[in-house]
Design a protein around this motif. Structure first.
Motif, PDB file in Angstrom:
ATOM      1  N   LEU A  69      27.528  56.550 -26.486  1.00 15.49           N
ATOM      2  CA  LEU A  69      27.275  55.204 -26.981  1.00 15.49           C
ATOM      3  C   LEU A  69      25.774  54.970 -27.178  1.00 15.49           C
ATOM      4  N   LEU A  70      24.953  55.373 -26.212  1.00 12.63           N
ATOM      5  CA  LEU A  70      23.509  55.193 -26.369  1.00 12.63           C
ATOM      6  C   LEU A  70      22.963  56.096 -27.475  1.00 12.63           C
ATOM      7  N   GLY A  92      21.973  63.115 -40.472  1.00 13.10           N
ATOM      8  CA  GLY A  92      23.200  63.865 -40.251  1.00 13.10           C
ATOM      9  C   GLY A  92      23.824  63.629 -38.900  1.00 13.10           C
ATOM     10  N   GLU A  93      22.980  63.404 -37.874  1.00 16.75           N
ATOM     11  CA  GLU A  93      23.545  63.195 -36.542  1.00 16.75           C
ATOM     12  C   GLU A  93      24.378  61.915 -36.490  1.00 16.75           C
ATOM     13  N   LEU A  94      24.006  60.908 -37.265  1.00 12.09           N
ATOM     14  CA  LEU A  94      24.800  59.684 -37.291  1.00 12.09           C
ATOM     15  C   LEU A  94      26.165  59.964 -37.900  1.00 12.09           C
ATOM     16  N   LEU A  95      26.170  60.719 -38.961  1.00 10.25           N
ATOM     17  CA  LEU A  95      27.426  61.058 -39.625  1.00 10.25           C
ATOM     18  C   LEU A  95      28.357  61.803 -38.672  1.00 10.25           C
ATOM     19  N   LEU A  96      27.835  62.820 -38.024  1.00 11.71           N
ATOM     20  CA  LEU A  96      28.654  63.607 -37.098  1.00 11.71           C
ATOM     21  C   LEU A  96      29.094  62.788 -35.891  1.00 11.71           C
ATOM     22  N   LEU A  97      28.184  62.010 -35.362  1.00  9.24           N
ATOM     23  CA  LEU A  97      28.479  61.227 -34.170  1.00  9.24           C
ATOM     24  C   LEU A  97      29.525  60.152 -34.460  1.00  9.24           C
ATOM     25  N   ALA A  98      29.350  59.415 -35.545  1.00  5.39           N
ATOM     26  CA  ALA A  98      30.306  58.347 -35.883  1.00  5.39           C
ATOM     27  C   ALA A  98      31.695  58.916 -36.125  1.00  5.39           C
ATOM     28  N   ARG A  99      31.754  60.071 -36.721  1.00  2.00           N
ATOM     29  CA  ARG A  99      33.053  60.686 -36.996  1.00  2.00           C
ATOM     30  C   ARG A  99      33.691  61.293 -35.749  1.00  2.00           C
ATOM     31  N   SER A 100      32.910  61.446 -34.679  1.00  2.00           N
ATOM     32  CA  SER A 100      33.456  62.026 -33.457  1.00  2.00           C
ATOM     33  C   SER A 100      34.245  61.009 -32.634  1.00  2.00           C
ATOM     34  N   PHE A 101      34.115  59.718 -32.963  1.00  2.00           N
ATOM     35  CA  PHE A 101      34.869  58.681 -32.267  1.00  2.00           C
ATOM     36  C   PHE A 101      36.224  58.525 -32.938  1.00  2.00           C
ATOM     37  N   ALA A 102      37.238  58.231 -32.153  1.00  7.02           N
ATOM     38  CA  ALA A 102      38.582  58.013 -32.703  1.00  7.02           C
ATOM     39  C   ALA A 102      38.555  56.808 -33.638  1.00  7.02           C
ATOM     40  N   SER A 108      30.963  47.029 -31.756  1.00  9.25           N
ATOM     41  CA  SER A 108      29.983  46.629 -32.765  1.00  9.25           C
ATOM     42  C   SER A 108      29.069  47.787 -33.169  1.00  9.25           C
ATOM     43  N   ASP A 109      28.687  48.617 -32.222  1.00  7.37           N
ATOM     44  CA  ASP A 109      27.804  49.743 -32.536  1.00  7.37           C
ATOM     45  C   ASP A 109      28.483  50.716 -33.496  1.00  7.37           C
ATOM     46  N   LEU A 110      29.729  51.018 -33.223  1.00  4.56           N
ATOM     47  CA  LEU A 110      30.466  51.952 -34.073  1.00  4.56           C
ATOM     48  C   LEU A 110      30.757  51.329 -35.440  1.00  4.56           C
TER      49      LEU A 110
END
Length: 122
Positions: A69-70, A92-102, A108-110
């Motif tokens: 989350l942080l 790119g890290e945002l793309l990978l990270l956001a897609r790693s959540f169900a 709100s962050d997601l």
């Protein structure tokens, strides 16, 4: 920052980071560095490089602590800095990270991360 006093906020965060360094209690260190970046951008004559450096520190701490989350919050802030500088690419890290959540997770962050990705067309 909301009160128009980013300097006071930065002073408080400097004190918080000093206390964290003294005590070794660094649970919110990633968030503190992210907030330093946000407040730095609210300063007159702001330097985006200062904000980027704080965000890189925030990302490194969040990853080391395995706090997704942080890490997401820091990544979203990083993407906003890129956008404010007219850089169209989403880190790119945002793309990978956001897609790693169900897909069914709602926070709100997601939601903000997903909106940034949708606006960038990725």
């Amino acid at each position: 920052a909301r009160l128009g006093r980013p300097t006071a906020g930065l002073q408080m965060l400097d004190e918080a980071l000093r206390i964290m360094a003294e005590t070794g209690e660094t649970y919110f260190a990633a968030e503190a560095h992210r907030l330093v970046a946000e407040l730095s951008l609210a300063m007159p004559g702001r330097d985006p490089a200062v904000a980027e450096a704080s965000l890189r520190t925030s990302l490194a701490i969040a990853r080391r602590q395995r706090s997704r989350l942080l890490e997401l919050r820091a990544s979203v802030s990083f993407a906003r800095v890129h956008s404010a500088q007219g850089r169209a690419e989403v880190p790119g890290e945002l793309l990978l990270l956001a897609r790693s959540f169900a897909d069914d997770i709602v926070c709100s962050d997601l939601s903000e991360a997903r909106a940034l990705l949708a606006a960038s067309g990725t």
